[in-house]
Design a protein around this motif. Structure first.
Motif, mmCIF file in Angstrom:
data_model
loop_
_atom_site.group_PDB
_atom_site.id
_atom_site.type_symbol
_atom_site.label_atom_id
_atom_site.label_comp_id
_atom_site.label_asym_id
_atom_site.label_seq_id
_atom_site.Cartn_x
_atom_site.Cartn_y
_atom_site.Cartn_z
ATOM 1 N N SER A 292 -19.448 0.190 15.563
ATOM 2 C CA SER A 292 -20.376 -0.700 15.608
ATOM 3 C C SER A 292 -21.396 -0.334 14.663
ATOM 4 O O SER A 292 -22.340 -0.539 15.242
ATOM 5 C CB SER A 292 -20.452 -1.272 17.246
ATOM 6 N N LEU A 293 -21.816 1.344 15.502
ATOM 7 C CA LEU A 293 -22.929 1.624 15.029
ATOM 8 C C LEU A 293 -22.494 3.074 13.561
ATOM 9 O O LEU A 293 -22.968 2.762 12.865
ATOM 10 C CB LEU A 293 -23.476 2.790 16.034
ATOM 11 N N PHE A 294 -21.977 4.130 13.885
ATOM 12 C CA PHE A 294 -21.960 5.112 12.658
ATOM 13 C C PHE A 294 -21.564 4.321 11.721
ATOM 14 O O PHE A 294 -21.934 4.608 10.246
ATOM 15 C CB PHE A 294 -21.385 6.607 13.315
ATOM 16 N N ASP A 295 -20.691 3.426 11.672
ATOM 17 C CA ASP A 295 -19.352 3.222 10.234
ATOM 18 C C ASP A 295 -20.604 2.482 9.785
ATOM 19 O O ASP A 295 -20.548 1.605 8.970
ATOM 20 C CB ASP A 295 -18.023 2.238 10.999
ATOM 21 N N VAL A 296 -21.826 1.801 10.312
ATOM 22 C CA VAL A 296 -22.602 0.622 9.274
ATOM 23 C C VAL A 296 -23.866 1.488 8.967
ATOM 24 O O VAL A 296 -24.805 1.023 8.003
ATOM 25 C CB VAL A 296 -22.933 -0.556 10.795
ATOM 26 N N LEU A 297 -23.718 2.858 9.165
ATOM 27 C CA LEU A 297 -24.814 3.326 8.722
ATOM 28 C C LEU A 297 -24.684 4.326 7.693
ATOM 29 O O LEU A 297 -23.793 4.893 7.921
ATOM 30 C CB LEU A 297 -25.677 3.937 10.184
ATOM 31 N N THR A 298 -25.367 4.436 7.107
ATOM 32 C CA THR A 298 -25.710 5.616 5.781
ATOM 33 C C THR A 298 -25.622 7.200 6.615
ATOM 34 O O THR A 298 -26.362 7.048 8.034
ATOM 35 C CB THR A 298 -26.159 5.445 4.699
ATOM 36 N N PRO A 299 -25.337 7.892 6.389
ATOM 37 C CA PRO A 299 -25.888 9.459 7.145
ATOM 38 C C PRO A 299 -27.193 9.409 6.869
ATOM 39 O O PRO A 299 -27.842 10.043 8.159
ATOM 40 C CB PRO A 299 -25.368 10.436 5.797
#
Lengths: 168, 168
Positions: free
Chosen positions: A125-132
DNA sequence: TACCTATGGTTGAGCCCTCAACTATTTCTG
DNA sequence: CAGAAATAGTTGAGGGCTCAACCATAGGTA
């Protein structure tokens, strides 16, 4: 004349989006942990901190500090966790007021059981939806907020002391 | 083999910073509002939504939707707010199950009283510490999280329905 | 030593939230 | 139309949090 610096429309949009996003994230993680591991997120954090402490023991006050929890809250929480068998209170020889919270094997097991699901939920829910880039930005933004609020807490405490001292 | 996609060190740092920042922000705003306006943040949000509704009335279910609250929570909250004189429940003629929540003059006044302090707190602890770029970034990050979690909520509801349906 | 204050921690009340059960009404379906 | 299912909302129990009050011990200070 109102001295209030109201939010602009753009700020208001960001604030509401942020507010909603954070509430959803919180609710999501809280309910995942409650459902799959039978513990609130606050207890998970206590288990994490204890598991990382040398000997898996910590003074109550240290634990409170590390989890940014009030002593009262921690005391209630540890009482319940002790009832769950996740933690054991032990008295302190060198300071008879003090007490230790010792993580038990059962507590460690509960944490080990809970961790994968929780981490997966955070990732999804957090890292997968954000770009580096966004992850980096979020880190900086968070640091800025912490930087503002952490001293503010200290300051509030100081003010509180002042207040008590002067019987104001 | 553990299928868990654990967090990298960098991710873990970001996650902890974010987590702490959000908790501090929440706690700060919550206590500001409680101290200065005698209401929890959730009630403030209800007042805001009601104040923006045409006629300052909303069906309970609409209000629940708008505040992303469960019906139960809203019901409890409105009950208390009604006791405070901030809101009045009114029955619905066209659907006898339904009820309206009507913002009272006292409720509007309470909101007007609370708003400046709250907005100032938000500005101080969030917008003042971020650059315009960061504000934009935070907006995009929040939108991404919402985008992920909002469907997920719908999905969870659907799953729940499914579960009930099949008596599973 | 005798106080006086600071510190570590616990406790109880009260509030808010969640969850599950429940009532009452409405809508759908045969 | 009768019965089933969906919808609107409330309620009570139980848990976690905050706040203020409270013990007990420790550390000064006169």
């Amino acid at each position: 004349m109102s001295g209030t610096r109201w939010l602009t429309d753009a700020e208001q949009r960001v604030w509401r989006d942020f507010s909603v996003a954070v509430n959803m994230l919180r609710a999501h993680l809280e309910s995942q942990l409650q459902r799959d591991a039978g513990m609130p997120h606050a207890y998970y954090e206590i288990l994490v901190v204890l598991s990382e402490a040398p000997g898996r023991v910590l003074r109550m006050s240290e634990l409170a500090l590390a989890t940014r929890s009030s002593r009262s809250r921690l005391s209630h929480a540890v009482a319940r966790m002790e009832a769950n068998g996740w933690v054991r209170r032990e008295s302190c020889d060198t300071d008879k007021r003090g007490s230790f919270a010792q993580l038990t094997a059962a507590g460690l097991a509960a944490l080990a059981e809970a961790a994968p699901g929780h981490v997966e939920a955070v990732r999804e829910s957090l890292f997968d939806v954000l770009t580096p880039d966004q992850v980096r930005q979020l880190g900086e933004i968070s640091a800025a907020i912490r930087g503002k609020l952490a001293p503010r807490c200290a300051e509030a405490e100081a003010a509180e002391l002042e207040r008590l001292e002067h019987g104001d």
